[in-house]
Enzyme design. Structure first.
Site, PDB file in Angstrom:
ATOM      1  NE  ARG A   1      -3.739  -2.547   0.046  1.00  0.00           N
ATOM      2  CZ  ARG A   1      -3.286  -3.552  -0.670  1.00  0.00           C
ATOM      3  NH1 ARG A   1      -2.220  -3.599  -1.245  1.00  0.00           N
ATOM      4  NH2 ARG A   1      -4.056  -4.498  -0.492  1.00  0.00           N
TER       5      ARG A   1
ATOM      6  CB  SER B   1      -9.544  -1.320   3.780  1.00  0.00           C
ATOM      7  OG  SER B   1     -10.169  -2.631   3.056  1.00  0.00           O
TER       8      SER B   1
ATOM      9  CD  GLU C   1      -5.906   1.117   2.061  1.00  0.00           C
ATOM     10  OE1 GLU C   1      -6.154   0.843   0.882  1.00  0.00           O
ATOM     11  OE2 GLU C   1      -5.877   0.170   2.979  1.00  0.00           O
TER      12      GLU C   1
END
Length: 383
Positions: free
Chosen positions: A192, A271, A375
């Site tokens: 990520r 998420s 995130e």
């Protein structure tokens, strides 16, 4: 990394934007498709949250994108780039500067090589690759947002990450004033994360190139156990491309991870927290905390994440810390379908969302000694 063409300096000594075939870049001016002032940004995000921008531009060509960025840089105006808005948390006070909505379109397929414009809708592009019989991104179906965001976050789900198929990213380098081509290695992908995320003020993604696989209508080998189980096969098997995509869409929808304006469980960023990656020592301490709280027989999720590192599940941590599906009484709550998604139930503010996120972070840390990291990118606010 390479530039598209050597760029002579102008009289000020500054390099002009490199020009490559088919890209005509105005030096200082922009004729935007749309220009608004005191413009609401909430409708451009999947959370449907955030205050207004002083100025909002919408650009539909690379030239317009570059000109808008150059204008902001030349005048010292703060700049916020918006693609699909699926990874943004914008403060209630909004953004004091220029917000640039990148709405470029382009889907070009040459054999197994795919090039997407940054503003191309990602899930639509995945559907078209499946229709073309090409494997490599089929398990990334249903992820909201635009193609240009995929290398920034190194988007991944259900056993696939874009870093496995991206071969080149064309970007505007705000530091040099050039259009540059970054190879996969140049992008410095990790979980990520990428060079673009590490240097958010430097690069503006314009196009992304992927190398896919012609596997005679079959998917790439399935790497995610849940997907394989849902398809009745073993991990590592291939299945028909359409079956892989449809199964992932069904799994995502069951978790509220496919956008639906009528379903508040999808008024989210998907998420909200990344899966923590711990050193072996940190994981050992974490296991001890788990045993003390849940019993010695309980083993936390553990996945190899490189030498001396272990990845565990943020969703598991949240649930075991007592934050169950649907948790919350206010206008921002945990999704009723998935503990990893924080949602706007329709009347929330960004501060409502952040209060919930902070509560979850504090609760998980108190229970297990692990700090969750958000995130989505925050704008004008912080967790």
């Amino acid at each position: 990394m390479r530039t598209r063409r050597d760029v002579p300096a102008d009289r000020s000594g500054r390099s002009r934007v490199s020009r490559h075939p088919g890209l005509s870049v105005p030096s200082r001016t922009l004729e935007p498709v749309q220009e608004l002032h005191d413009a609401p940004l909430a409708p451009l995000t999947t959370f449907r949250l955030g205050g207004p921008a002083t100025r909002l531009l919408t650009a539909t060509t690379d030239a317009e994108v570059i000109a808008a960025v150059r204008e902001a840089d030349d005048t010292g105006t703060p700049l916020l780039l918006i693609g699909g808005g699926s990874n943004l948390v914008i403060g209630d006070k909004g953004f004091d500067g220029t917000a640039l909505h990148i709405a470029t379109r382009g889907f070009r397929l040459d054999g197994t090589t795919l090039e997407l414009a940054a503003g191309e809708i990602w899930t639509d592009a995945v559907a078209r690759t499946v229709e073309a019989g090409l494997a490599g991104v089929e398990c990334l179906a249903g992820i909201p947002g635009s193609a240009g965001a995929t290398p920034i976050q190194n988007v991944g789900a259900y056993g696939q990450e874009v870093s496995a198929t991206i071969t080149e990213v064309t970007a505007y380098d705000r530091r040099s004033g050039e259009t540059v081509a970054l190879s996969n290695a140049d992008c410095a992908f990790s979980y990520r994360h990428s060079r673009f995320k590490a240097e958010p003020e430097r690069y503006v993604v314009l196009r992304v190139r992927f190398e896919l696989e012609n596997a005679d209508g079959l998917s790439a080998p399935l790497r995610y156990a849940e997907t394989a189980r849902a398809l009745g096969v073993e991990a590592g098997d291939r299945v028909p491309l359409t079956a892989a995509r449809e199964t992932v869409l069904r799994l995502r929808a069951g978790k509220g991870m496919v956008l639906d304006p009528e379903d508040h469980d999808t008024w989210s960023a998907g998420s909200f927290f990344t899966n923590p990656i711990l050193t072996d020592e940190e994981f050992a301490a974490f296991r001890s905390r788990v045993a003390g709280r849940l019993g010695a027989a309980v083993e936390p999720p553990a996945f190899p994440a490189g030498e001396g590192r272990v990845k565990t599940s943020a969703a598991w941590l949240i649930d075991k810390a007592g934050f169950t599906k649907g948790y919350g009484t206010g206008p921002a709550r945990i999704s009723t379908k998935h503990t990893l998604a924080l949602t706007n139930r329709g009347e929330a503010t960004t501060e409502d969302l952040l209060a919930l996120a902070r509560e979850v972070v504090a609760g998980v840390h108190e229970a297990f000694g692990v700090t969750l990291v958000n995130e989505p990118v925050t704008v004008g606010v912080a967790l």
